[in-house]
Design a protein around this motif. Sequence first.
Motif, mmCIF file in Angstrom:
data_model
loop_
_atom_site.group_PDB
_atom_site.id
_atom_site.type_symbol
_atom_site.label_atom_id
_atom_site.label_comp_id
_atom_site.label_asym_id
_atom_site.label_seq_id
_atom_site.Cartn_x
_atom_site.Cartn_y
_atom_site.Cartn_z
ATOM 1 N N TYR A 226 11.078 2.050 -12.726
ATOM 2 C CA TYR A 226 10.452 1.648 -11.138
ATOM 3 C C TYR A 226 9.788 0.444 -11.352
ATOM 4 O O TYR A 226 9.135 0.038 -12.007
ATOM 5 C CB TYR A 226 9.613 3.021 -10.662
ATOM 6 C CG TYR A 226 10.258 4.140 -10.658
ATOM 7 C CD1 TYR A 226 10.990 4.732 -9.720
ATOM 8 C CD2 TYR A 226 10.451 5.157 -11.675
ATOM 9 C CE1 TYR A 226 11.757 5.968 -9.278
ATOM 10 C CE2 TYR A 226 11.260 6.297 -11.835
ATOM 11 C CZ TYR A 226 11.702 6.895 -10.490
ATOM 12 O OH TYR A 226 12.296 7.851 -10.427
ATOM 13 N N SER A 227 9.854 0.000 -10.050
ATOM 14 C CA SER A 227 9.165 -1.263 -9.607
ATOM 15 C C SER A 227 7.668 -0.944 -9.387
ATOM 16 O O SER A 227 7.511 -0.014 -9.155
ATOM 17 C CB SER A 227 9.762 -1.958 -8.376
ATOM 18 O OG SER A 227 9.488 -1.247 -7.151
ATOM 19 N N LEU A 228 6.821 -1.890 -9.629
ATOM 20 C CA LEU A 228 5.570 -1.800 -9.119
ATOM 21 C C LEU A 228 5.270 -2.081 -7.485
ATOM 22 O O LEU A 228 6.225 -2.550 -6.823
ATOM 23 C CB LEU A 228 4.678 -2.996 -9.660
ATOM 24 C CG LEU A 228 4.288 -2.992 -11.417
ATOM 25 C CD1 LEU A 228 3.886 -4.101 -11.745
ATOM 26 C CD2 LEU A 228 3.962 -1.733 -12.130
ATOM 27 N N PRO A 229 4.273 -1.283 -7.097
ATOM 28 C CA PRO A 229 4.115 -1.268 -5.726
ATOM 29 C C PRO A 229 3.792 -2.740 -5.397
ATOM 30 O O PRO A 229 3.072 -3.707 -5.771
ATOM 31 C CB PRO A 229 2.815 -0.576 -5.343
ATOM 32 C CG PRO A 229 2.966 0.652 -6.543
ATOM 33 C CD PRO A 229 3.465 -0.146 -7.541
ATOM 34 N N TYR A 230 4.228 -3.307 -4.195
ATOM 35 C CA TYR A 230 3.933 -4.494 -3.597
ATOM 36 C C TYR A 230 3.753 -4.767 -2.200
ATOM 37 O O TYR A 230 4.338 -3.805 -1.274
ATOM 38 C CB TYR A 230 4.926 -5.644 -4.194
ATOM 39 C CG TYR A 230 6.332 -5.338 -3.367
ATOM 40 C CD1 TYR A 230 6.641 -5.985 -2.250
ATOM 41 C CD2 TYR A 230 7.280 -4.472 -4.129
ATOM 42 C CE1 TYR A 230 8.209 -5.781 -1.933
ATOM 43 C CE2 TYR A 230 8.467 -4.091 -3.612
ATOM 44 C CZ TYR A 230 8.938 -4.870 -2.418
ATOM 45 O OH TYR A 230 10.094 -4.486 -1.912
ATOM 46 N N GLU A 231 3.071 -5.855 -1.626
ATOM 47 C CA GLU A 231 3.089 -6.059 -0.500
ATOM 48 C C GLU A 231 4.178 -7.017 0.175
ATOM 49 O O GLU A 231 4.207 -8.053 -0.484
ATOM 50 C CB GLU A 231 1.614 -6.594 -0.046
ATOM 51 C CG GLU A 231 0.235 -5.524 -0.232
ATOM 52 C CD GLU A 231 -0.893 -6.047 0.287
ATOM 53 O OE1 GLU A 231 -0.872 -7.213 0.664
ATOM 54 O OE2 GLU A 231 -1.918 -5.357 0.565
ATOM 55 N N THR A 232 4.388 -6.594 1.596
ATOM 56 C CA THR A 232 5.460 -7.577 2.179
ATOM 57 C C THR A 232 5.091 -7.854 3.810
ATOM 58 O O THR A 232 4.211 -6.947 4.152
ATOM 59 C CB THR A 232 6.902 -7.098 1.700
ATOM 60 O OG1 THR A 232 7.929 -8.257 2.437
ATOM 61 C CG2 THR A 232 7.026 -5.838 2.599
ATOM 62 N N ASP A 233 5.777 -8.547 4.324
ATOM 63 C CA ASP A 233 5.536 -8.730 5.789
ATOM 64 C C ASP A 233 6.359 -7.546 6.460
ATOM 65 O O ASP A 233 7.299 -7.082 6.091
ATOM 66 C CB ASP A 233 6.232 -9.965 6.388
ATOM 67 C CG ASP A 233 5.205 -11.331 6.039
ATOM 68 O OD1 ASP A 233 4.198 -10.959 5.609
ATOM 69 O OD2 ASP A 233 6.090 -12.431 5.618
ATOM 70 N N GLU A 234 5.597 -7.136 7.448
ATOM 71 C CA GLU A 234 6.187 -6.038 8.460
ATOM 72 C C GLU A 234 6.999 -6.754 9.509
ATOM 73 O O GLU A 234 6.641 -7.687 10.284
ATOM 74 C CB GLU A 234 5.068 -5.264 8.877
ATOM 75 C CG GLU A 234 5.513 -4.244 9.846
ATOM 76 C CD GLU A 234 4.460 -3.254 10.761
ATOM 77 O OE1 GLU A 234 4.613 -1.973 10.721
ATOM 78 O OE2 GLU A 234 3.326 -3.884 10.903
ATOM 79 N N TYR A 235 8.187 -6.323 9.545
ATOM 80 C CA TYR A 235 9.105 -6.595 10.634
ATOM 81 C C TYR A 235 9.416 -5.633 11.662
ATOM 82 O O TYR A 235 9.264 -4.511 11.479
ATOM 83 C CB TYR A 235 10.291 -7.015 9.892
ATOM 84 C CG TYR A 235 10.524 -8.347 9.255
ATOM 85 C CD1 TYR A 235 10.550 -9.510 9.848
ATOM 86 C CD2 TYR A 235 9.842 -8.371 7.938
ATOM 87 C CE1 TYR A 235 10.520 -10.804 9.052
ATOM 88 C CE2 TYR A 235 9.941 -9.552 7.291
ATOM 89 C CZ TYR A 235 10.167 -10.802 7.788
ATOM 90 O OH TYR A 235 9.972 -11.938 7.024
ATOM 91 N N GLU A 236 9.660 -6.013 12.759
ATOM 92 C CA GLU A 236 10.115 -5.062 13.987
ATOM 93 C C GLU A 236 11.372 -5.613 14.652
ATOM 94 O O GLU A 236 11.582 -6.692 14.634
ATOM 95 C CB GLU A 236 9.064 -4.835 15.129
ATOM 96 C CG GLU A 236 8.727 -6.313 15.826
ATOM 97 C CD GLU A 236 7.654 -5.910 16.884
ATOM 98 O OE1 GLU A 236 7.355 -4.688 17.175
ATOM 99 O OE2 GLU A 236 7.193 -7.019 17.386
ATOM 100 N N ILE A 237 12.443 -4.667 15.275
ATOM 101 C CA ILE A 237 13.441 -5.176 15.677
ATOM 102 C C ILE A 237 13.252 -5.166 17.325
ATOM 103 O O ILE A 237 12.628 -4.673 17.885
ATOM 104 C CB ILE A 237 14.268 -3.985 15.506
ATOM 105 C CG1 ILE A 237 14.783 -3.632 14.042
ATOM 106 C CG2 ILE A 237 15.894 -4.341 16.354
ATOM 107 C CD1 ILE A 237 15.230 -4.820 13.275
ATOM 108 N N LYS A 238 13.767 -6.567 17.792
ATOM 109 C CA LYS A 238 13.469 -6.992 19.237
ATOM 110 C C LYS A 238 14.905 -7.266 19.624
ATOM 111 O O LYS A 238 15.745 -7.777 18.979
ATOM 112 C CB LYS A 238 12.686 -7.994 19.388
ATOM 113 C CG LYS A 238 10.939 -7.783 18.769
ATOM 114 C CD LYS A 238 10.031 -8.918 19.603
ATOM 115 C CE LYS A 238 8.696 -8.551 19.066
ATOM 116 N NZ LYS A 238 7.937 -9.645 19.754
#
Length: 381
Positions: A226-238
């Motif tokens: 398994y991969s390690l937990p990581y942070e990324t940008d949150e996106y939303e659909i517009k």
Amino acid sequence: MLYNGGAIKNGIKESELRVESASIGLNIAKERIQLNVLMGYLDVLLKEELSESAKSILKITTDQMKQTRVLIDAGLEAESEMYKLKAQRASQELDVIRAESDLEMALLKLKQEMFFPDERHLTIISPKLIEEQIGTLDVESFDYIMDLAYKTSLEVKQSEVDIESSIYGQKKMKGLFLPKVSLNAENVTNYSSAQNTIRQVATGNKITMDPSPIGFLESNPEQVVYSLPYETDEYEIKDGYSLGKQWNDNMYQNVNLRVNIPIFNGFKNKAQSQKSKIATDKLEVERQKVEITLRNVLKQAYLDAKAAHKAHQSAKQELSSSQYNMDMAQKLFNNGKGSFVDFQVAQQKVFIANSNLIQSKYNYIFKRKILDFYMTHEIIL
């Protein structure tokens, strides 16, 4: 443009003076039309008086024929005298026809100078030319006339404006040898209709991604990695990407300062500068020619006015003497003591003297008005 050696400023001033010169040129053209109309108008008045003079001589002969018929019927004159008078009247009728033809031609020329339709009637009103005023010579000294004409001459003014304009042209050319400093700023954005669709847009928040399988161990295929937990940008659909939003998101500003230093361009600037100086020198020569021409024209008009005045005075004396001689010849002829030939010669001399007087009068008026026009640029009869 912050600095360019004054080329723009001097170029604007050069163009303004060119416009002023063109305006003066327009006024010069108008003045020439005025003088041509004045000449045509005075010529019409001249031809009118000559026509009236020819008609008056014809009337005298017609009256003489009536009186001669009475003498013939009374037996005091021979019938041959009537034939002589008829021949003279025929000649004078031809003079009247010629005078009327000359008048029509003068009217046609005046209409053409005024751009007046040939087919339309033109009424000529004669000014009140007082003989006492015509008979006096009130001409200022030539130096006074020249000084006033020089100050008001449109030709001289135009030449001076042309020189001033050319000098600013020289200054403009000198600016080509100096550095140029310019400042440029821009504010750029864009819009694309292709972007105006459903899209993912970052919210600006971070989210933590859970471990996800990425493979397995080679030594134990049943063991998942398994991969390690990581942070990324949150996106939303517009839904859509509006014009205002695109313009705001794509805005770009830029400012730059530029310095251009001329070093070498094949001597083009030097050649242009020399041509500009030569043009100014030529205009200075033209200005001197304008002054010389103006002085010559005024001197000629001044002398012509004095000569015309003398000719008018002489013509008055000639008419007075001729009229007296004709009256005496007519009395002698009517009393049977004079010959028809003497009366005919005397009458012809009166006609010629009267024509000379009329022509000398209008010649003097025109010469005088030429001087007045150069001094005041007005025509008043």
